[in-house]
Design an enzyme around this catalytic site. Structure first.
Site, short mmCIF file in Angstrom:
data_model
loop_
_atom_site.label_atom_id
_atom_site.label_comp_id
_atom_site.label_asym_id
_atom_site.label_seq_id
_atom_site.Cartn_x
_atom_site.Cartn_y
_atom_site.Cartn_z
N ALA A 73 -3.90 38.66 -10.84
CA ALA A 73 -2.93 37.72 -11.40
C ALA A 73 -2.16 38.47 -12.48
O ALA A 73 -2.13 38.09 -13.64
CB ALA A 73 -3.62 36.49 -11.98
N CYS A 133 5.26 36.08 -4.62
CA CYS A 133 4.17 36.29 -5.57
C CYS A 133 3.57 34.95 -5.98
O CYS A 133 4.28 34.07 -6.47
CB CYS A 133 4.68 37.03 -6.81
SG CYS A 133 3.38 37.23 -8.03
N ASN A 196 2.25 39.20 1.46
CA ASN A 196 1.82 39.20 0.07
C ASN A 196 0.42 38.55 0.03
O ASN A 196 -0.18 38.28 1.07
CB ASN A 196 2.83 38.45 -0.81
CG ASN A 196 2.87 39.01 -2.23
OD1 ASN A 196 1.82 39.33 -2.81
ND2 ASN A 196 4.05 39.13 -2.80
N GLY A 221 -6.73 42.95 0.13
CA GLY A 221 -7.81 43.83 0.60
C GLY A 221 -8.29 43.47 1.99
O GLY A 221 -7.73 42.58 2.65
C1 LIG Z 1 -3.10 44.69 -8.40
C2 LIG Z 1 -2.01 44.26 -7.46
C3 LIG Z 1 -0.71 44.14 -7.93
C4 LIG Z 1 0.31 43.73 -7.07
N1 LIG Z 1 1.59 43.64 -7.57
C5 LIG Z 1 2.61 43.31 -6.73
C6 LIG Z 1 3.95 43.30 -7.21
O1 LIG Z 1 4.25 43.64 -8.37
N2 LIG Z 1 4.93 42.90 -6.34
C7 LIG Z 1 4.65 42.56 -5.03
O2 LIG Z 1 5.58 42.23 -4.28
N3 LIG Z 1 3.38 42.61 -4.55
C8 LIG Z 1 2.37 42.96 -5.37
N4 LIG Z 1 1.08 43.02 -4.87
C9 LIG Z 1 0.82 42.68 -3.45
C10 LIG Z 1 0.72 43.93 -2.58
O3 LIG Z 1 1.92 44.68 -2.60
C11 LIG Z 1 0.37 43.56 -1.11
O4 LIG Z 1 1.39 42.75 -0.57
C12 LIG Z 1 -0.95 42.81 -0.98
O5 LIG Z 1 -1.88 43.24 -1.95
C13 LIG Z 1 -1.58 42.96 0.41
O6 LIG Z 1 -1.86 44.31 0.71
P1 LIG Z 1 -3.31 45.00 0.44
O7 LIG Z 1 -4.35 44.07 0.97
O8 LIG Z 1 -3.24 46.31 1.11
O9 LIG Z 1 -3.41 45.15 -1.06
C14 LIG Z 1 0.03 43.42 -5.71
C15 LIG Z 1 -1.28 43.56 -5.25
C16 LIG Z 1 -2.29 43.97 -6.09
C17 LIG Z 1 -3.69 44.12 -5.54
#
Ligand SMILES: Cc1cc2nc3c(=O)[nH]c(=O)nc-3n(C[C@H](O)[C@H](O)[C@H](O)COP(=O)(O)O)c2cc1C
Length: 312
Positions: A73, A133, A196, A221
């Site tokens: 968050a 988001c 997202n 994840g």
């Molecule tokens: C710590 C963290 C910060 C994130 N910050 C952003 C962000 O600033 N803008 C955004 O569009 N997505 C953000 N995301 C989402 C990721 O870009 C991605 O869409 C999402 O985590 C799913 O992919 P993953 O499972 O490989 O992490 C963030 C995710 C995490 C874990």
């Protein structure tokens, strides 16, 4: 041996050396992973969300680990546009990898303020519009769940992009993601990125309070990977394929097998997010793994793998 294989992709008219990105918010503004990998080896790099004004983000704790994933968050903590231009853009200028600026805001005019200032920057390949988001009160996902608002913000931003690529990032927890994807494409999105995070909660049973100060956070994840693969396949079949709109697929990708699943489902490119916190060099390993898969499966052009999901 793997050097001989060409896994370059055409992503909405932009030639990428390979289909592997890092996901927004997980690798900073540009150079934060430099101790671990050469960013220029990636197919594309996406900055964390940039807003018009600096933001401290949500109070801490703002991340917590879960089974097969994590909640965050962060709430768009970032240096703001002025400082980004002053301090981070010079670093980005030195990179040869295509860099996409992830843009966020509480109002449409805030999104436009960021895009307008950056549209003429030669060094920027395009924008990723974060309308998905779940961790902010105003803006973010509130724009991304209603097709009319998606159209409004996408067309307004598209007009100020200066011809650069506009990728719209979709929220997973909507009634029908294809309706949102269609709205974005009809309003001028050149590419779609999904997914997202999912709004979720972890409770401390001793205090009987949510662990995160924000109460809820976005789940990411491996826990979300099968849902992400399904949603990519749905958007590919129902929207992207006919209109030749490339998808950047993400959600739980840790290795080349995960990435290949997304490509078979319909993603032209993929991004690793949460996995970077466990293994900061994972994106480069994924590129190598994709090459090996192509060799062992006699795939000479990776485009043949995109959306190649069999039926029955
Ligand atoms: C710590 C963290 C910060 C994130 N910050 C952003 C962000 O600033 N803008 C955004 O569009 N997505 C953000 N995301 C989402 C990721 O870009 C991605 O869409 C999402 O985590 C799913 O992919 P993953 O499972 O490989 O992490 C963030 C995710 C995490 C874990």
């Amino acid at each position: 041996m793997t050097e001989a294989i060409d896994i370059s992709v055409d992503f909405a008219g932009l030639r990428l050396a390979n289909p592997v990105f890092t996901a927004s918010g997980t690798c900073g503004y540009a150079d934060e992973l430099a101790d671990f990998i050469d960013i220029n080896q990636l197919g594309g790099f996406i900055t964390k969300s940039i807003t018009a004004k600096p933001r401290k983000g949500n109070p801490t704790p703002r991340i917590v680990e879960t089974d097969a994933g994590m909640l965050n968050a962060i709430g768009w903590a970032n240096v703001g546009l002025d400082k980004f231009i002053e301090e981070k853009l010079p670093v980005i200028e030195k990179l040869s990898v295509p860099v996409f600026i992830n843009v966020a805001g509480e109002t449409i005019s805030e999104y436009i303020a960021v895009v307008e200032r950056l549209a003429a920057e030669q060094t920027i390949a395009g924008f990723e519009l974060n309308i998905s988001c779940p961790n902010v009160e105003k803006g973010g996902i509130n724009f991304g769940t209603d097709p009319e608002q998606v159209k409004e913000i996408t067309s307004a931003v598209k007009k100020t992009c200066g011809g650069k690529m506009l990728m719209v990032k979709l929220a997973p927890a909507v009634t029908d993601i294809s309706v949102i994807a269609r709205a974005a494409v009809e309003a001028g999105a050149d590419a779609l990125s999904l997914i997202n995070t999912f709004t979720a909660m972890v409770i401390d049973i001793e205090t009987r309070r949510p662990v995160l100060a924000n109460k809820t956070g976005g789940l990411s994840g491996p826990a979300i990977k099968p849902i992400a693969v399904y949603l990519v396949n749905k958007v590919y079949n129902e929207v992207a394929k006919q209109r030749r709109i490339p998808i950047l697929g993400m959600g739980g990708i840790r290795n080349a097998s995960d990435a290949i699943e997304f490509i078979i489902a319909g993603a032209s490119a993929v991004a690793a997010g949460t996995a970077n916190f466990i293994e900061p060099g994972c994106a480069v390993k994924i590129i190598e793994g994709i090459k090996k898969y192509c060799i062992s499966h006699n795939i000479t052009n990776i485009k043949d793998l995109v959306g190649s999901l069999g039926t029955g």
